[in-house]
Design a protein around this motif. Sequence first.
Motif, PDB file in Angstrom:
ATOM      1  N   UNK A 165      -1.049 -13.900  18.426  1.00  0.00           N
ATOM      2  CA  UNK A 165      -1.175 -14.872  17.478  1.00  0.00           C
ATOM      3  C   UNK A 165      -2.239 -15.666  17.878  1.00  0.00           C
ATOM      4  N   UNK A 166      -3.207 -15.305  18.532  1.00  0.00           N
ATOM      5  CA  UNK A 166      -4.625 -16.135  18.749  1.00  0.00           C
ATOM      6  C   UNK A 166      -5.796 -15.084  18.570  1.00  0.00           C
ATOM      7  N   UNK A 167      -6.831 -15.607  18.154  1.00  0.00           N
ATOM      8  CA  UNK A 167      -8.149 -14.945  18.055  1.00  0.00           C
ATOM      9  C   UNK A 167      -8.431 -14.737  19.475  1.00  0.00           C
ATOM     10  N   UNK A 168      -8.540 -15.539  20.227  1.00  0.00           N
ATOM     11  CA  UNK A 168      -8.962 -15.348  21.850  1.00  0.00           C
ATOM     12  C   UNK A 168      -8.410 -13.750  22.378  1.00  0.00           C
ATOM     13  N   UNK A 169      -7.123 -13.777  22.170  1.00  0.00           N
ATOM     14  CA  UNK A 169      -6.485 -12.630  22.807  1.00  0.00           C
ATOM     15  C   UNK A 169      -6.718 -11.392  22.009  1.00  0.00           C
ATOM     16  N   UNK A 170      -6.803 -11.769  20.609  1.00  0.00           N
ATOM     17  CA  UNK A 170      -7.615 -10.672  19.688  1.00  0.00           C
ATOM     18  C   UNK A 170      -8.808  -9.836  20.302  1.00  0.00           C
ATOM     19  N   UNK A 171      -9.626 -11.137  20.589  1.00  0.00           N
ATOM     20  CA  UNK A 171     -10.962 -10.478  21.072  1.00  0.00           C
ATOM     21  C   UNK A 171     -10.815  -9.533  22.470  1.00  0.00           C
ATOM     22  N   UNK A 172     -10.175 -10.111  23.533  1.00  0.00           N
ATOM     23  CA  UNK A 172      -9.799  -9.363  24.684  1.00  0.00           C
ATOM     24  C   UNK A 172      -9.312  -8.045  24.292  1.00  0.00           C
ATOM     25  N   UNK A 173      -8.262  -7.922  23.285  1.00  0.00           N
ATOM     26  CA  UNK A 173      -7.721  -6.665  23.065  1.00  0.00           C
ATOM     27  C   UNK A 173      -8.544  -5.725  22.249  1.00  0.00           C
ATOM     28  N   UNK A 174      -9.433  -6.212  21.601  1.00  0.00           N
ATOM     29  CA  UNK A 174     -10.294  -5.353  20.849  1.00  0.00           C
ATOM     30  C   UNK A 174     -11.447  -4.669  21.692  1.00  0.00           C
TER      31      UNK A 174
END
Length: 132
Positions: free
Chosen positions: A34-43
């Motif tokens: 639910x956050x862009x910050x976590x999405x960047x890490x995951x990507x």
Amino acid sequence: MRPRCILVVEDNPLNLELVSDILGASGFLVRPTDTAEDALRAARCETIDLILMDIGLPGMDGLEAIRLLKSDPRTREVPVVALTAHAMRGDRERALEAGSAGYIAKPIDTRTFIDQVRAHLPAEPAEGGSGR
Ligand code: MN
């Protein structure tokens, strides 16, 4: 064949659940956040085939996240499809300018959603397939 994994970035819990359910029912693995910050890490460190990115997010918004994904050699090849609310005029254009491959309008049309997602999935990699 490896199941395709889709990173879903959506801060509305009901939308996140709906999108995840539809993708899961169609055989996709779902990596929800639910956050862009976590999405960047995951990507950067997980195997992700496609990213569905909400634009309106707490903290970093989806547009900035798309720009960062597209400026990073580790993530720039992963297609990003923006999830844009009908009411937010201009979000589609801004999402395309930021580097998204396309957009899907919210509320999503559950009948056409999967076809819209599949249209943006990269072709299966030739290596590592069946028969080896
Ligand atoms: Mn949102």
